[in-house]
Design a protein around this motif. Sequence first.
Motif, PDB file in Angstrom:
ATOM      1  N   UNK A 228       0.858  -1.072   0.057  1.00 24.81           N
ATOM      2  CA  UNK A 228      -0.136   0.014  -0.031  1.00 24.81           C
ATOM      3  C   UNK A 228       0.910   1.268  -0.022  1.00 24.81           C
ATOM      4  N   UNK A 229       1.943   1.072   0.537  1.00 24.52           N
ATOM      5  CA  UNK A 229       2.877   2.412   0.575  1.00 24.52           C
ATOM      6  C   UNK A 229       3.406   2.674  -0.844  1.00 24.52           C
ATOM      7  N   UNK A 230       3.354   4.012  -0.947  1.00 22.89           N
ATOM      8  CA  UNK A 230       3.683   4.449  -2.402  1.00 22.89           C
ATOM      9  C   UNK A 230       5.340   4.398  -2.539  1.00 22.89           C
ATOM     10  N   UNK A 231       5.832   4.580  -1.464  1.00 26.66           N
ATOM     11  CA  UNK A 231       7.442   4.453  -1.182  1.00 26.66           C
ATOM     12  C   UNK A 231       7.850   3.057  -1.301  1.00 26.66           C
ATOM     13  N   UNK A 232       7.129   2.151  -0.878  1.00 26.18           N
ATOM     14  CA  UNK A 232       7.430   0.656  -0.974  1.00 26.18           C
ATOM     15  C   UNK A 232       7.361   0.135  -2.297  1.00 26.18           C
ATOM     16  N   UNK A 233       6.037   0.746  -2.845  1.00 23.59           N
ATOM     17  CA  UNK A 233       5.890   0.328  -4.227  1.00 23.59           C
ATOM     18  C   UNK A 233       6.840   0.706  -5.329  1.00 23.59           C
ATOM     19  N   UNK A 234       7.450   2.000  -5.083  1.00 25.14           N
ATOM     20  CA  UNK A 234       8.497   2.534  -5.916  1.00 25.14           C
ATOM     21  C   UNK A 234       9.595   1.715  -5.694  1.00 25.14           C
ATOM     22  N   UNK A 235      10.159   1.133  -4.282  1.00 27.89           N
ATOM     23  CA  UNK A 235      11.058   0.445  -4.294  1.00 27.89           C
ATOM     24  C   UNK A 235      11.181  -0.926  -4.979  1.00 27.89           C
ATOM     25  N   UNK A 236       9.897  -1.370  -5.002  1.00 32.34           N
ATOM     26  CA  UNK A 236       9.750  -2.776  -5.717  1.00 32.34           C
ATOM     27  C   UNK A 236       9.792  -2.525  -7.368  1.00 32.34           C
ATOM     28  N   UNK A 237       9.434  -1.448  -7.853  1.00 33.99           N
ATOM     29  CA  UNK A 237       9.324  -1.036  -9.217  1.00 33.99           C
ATOM     30  C   UNK A 237      10.640  -1.026  -9.693  1.00 33.99           C
ATOM     31  N   UNK A 238      11.415  -0.367  -8.791  1.00 30.50           N
ATOM     32  CA  UNK A 238      12.944  -0.065  -9.090  1.00 30.50           C
ATOM     33  C   UNK A 238      13.778  -1.494  -9.085  1.00 30.50           C
ATOM     34  N   UNK A 239      13.411  -2.236  -8.075  1.00 28.70           N
ATOM     35  CA  UNK A 239      14.006  -3.581  -8.336  1.00 28.70           C
ATOM     36  C   UNK A 239      13.575  -4.385  -9.440  1.00 28.70           C
ATOM     37  N   UNK A 240      12.457  -4.158  -9.634  1.00 28.89           N
ATOM     38  CA  UNK A 240      11.999  -5.146 -11.110  1.00 28.89           C
ATOM     39  C   UNK A 240      12.675  -4.455 -12.397  1.00 28.89           C
ATOM     40  N   UNK A 241      12.614  -3.026 -12.138  1.00 28.64           N
ATOM     41  CA  UNK A 241      13.685  -2.523 -13.367  1.00 28.64           C
ATOM     42  C   UNK A 241      15.072  -2.980 -13.595  1.00 28.64           C
ATOM     43  N   UNK A 242      15.740  -2.778 -12.362  1.00 27.61           N
ATOM     44  CA  UNK A 242      17.023  -3.389 -12.378  1.00 27.61           C
ATOM     45  C   UNK A 242      17.405  -4.760 -12.734  1.00 27.61           C
ATOM     46  N   UNK A 243      16.513  -5.736 -12.167  1.00 25.42           N
ATOM     47  CA  UNK A 243      16.465  -7.205 -12.618  1.00 25.42           C
ATOM     48  C   UNK A 243      16.155  -7.400 -13.946  1.00 25.42           C
TER      49      UNK A 243
END
Length: 416
Positions: A228-243
């Motif tokens: 639900x947290x926007x910050x956590x979602x952005x971190x997950x998206x960044x990890x997906x992008x990096x991988x």
Amino acid sequence: MIGLLLYTQTENTYLVPILWGIGILLLVLLIVTAFLQRRSGIKLKNELIELDKARQSNIEYEFILRAMKIATWHMDPIKRLCSYDDDFRNGKNSYTTTPDTPIDMMWEYLEKSDSERVKAALEELLTGRTSFYHQVYRVKINTAGMMYWEESYATIAARDDEGHPTKIVGTSMRIDEQKKMEIDLINARNRAEESDRLKTAFLANMGHEIRTPLNAIVGFADLLPVVESEEDRNQLIEQIRMNNHKLLQIIDGLVSMSKVEAEAKSLVRSQTDVVSLLKQIADSFAPLMDPSVLVLITEFPYPELMITTDAAKLTEAVHNLMENALKFTDKGSITLGYELNEGDHLRIFVRDTGKGIAEQDQQRIFERFVKVDEYIPGTGLGLSVAKSHINNLGGQIGVESKLGKGSTFWIELPLV
């Protein structure tokens, strides 16, 4: 005759026996002469038959030598002389001797690494310590270093009363095609072994390398709907992008490696500004570095430098060197630059302050799927692709490095 006999009978009774004796002697002589002539005729006929057989045998002998492409020669062990008799070898500039050539003059025509071995084997035959000689060696055609392969057999044809050789006979034939087939077979075997090694390395490396970023992408993607947290979602998206980026690099490496050999003969050469090409590469890597710990330095002595090359392959090669430097350098600097060596060669280099490479690993890192550090992600293909591209461009690639003191990868290309 009858009148003469009648006359002699009446005039001289002693002459008749004499005449009869002479007649009988002449008759015997005539018979003996006829017998000898017949015998001589038979002997002559037999000699003509043997001569015809010898002539036929010589024709067959020459035909065999010609079909087998063989040269025959003989040696005099006492005088140490050699002469070639017939030569039906294929190929140009085959070595032959003039009649009665000193044997010791022949060694200078053999390749140096073969000369001593052949000389020792022939000396054993010339002295009678062995009765059979067989050697394979290389013969120099000219001073330019051109050579051909030859195989020779020899044996003792005659000995004196004490058993010492008095005549050596031998044959020689060129075996260039046989040697070429042997080399082709060895290369085919090496390619098969290399293919098997690469298959094993591919399965060992790719299973882990592909699965790691793919698992991260799938795992983080599954978490997105429940976060639900926007910050956590952005971190997950960044990890997906990096991988995603890591997985794309792996696939790109595999595709590049598969295309290297197929495109080796399809180079697209054109006038290329090396400085502009290197600047574009530097600009693409600048955002990937944290300037607080890692600095990108460029060293371009001239604002423009034109060479004829395949820009796409050169770009990929340098790009792979930069990726390698970035992967193994945590802090310090990475320098991308070029210099001119002796005015006719361009030297592009990527210098880093990373962990360095042990001396025993500095050559094998350019092989496919080789990873010096198994704990750092990567396919082990980047440097191999770079080496293949540079070799196809007629250049060289290498590395200078010391453990703990960084590395300098370099590419050297002709200006024209």
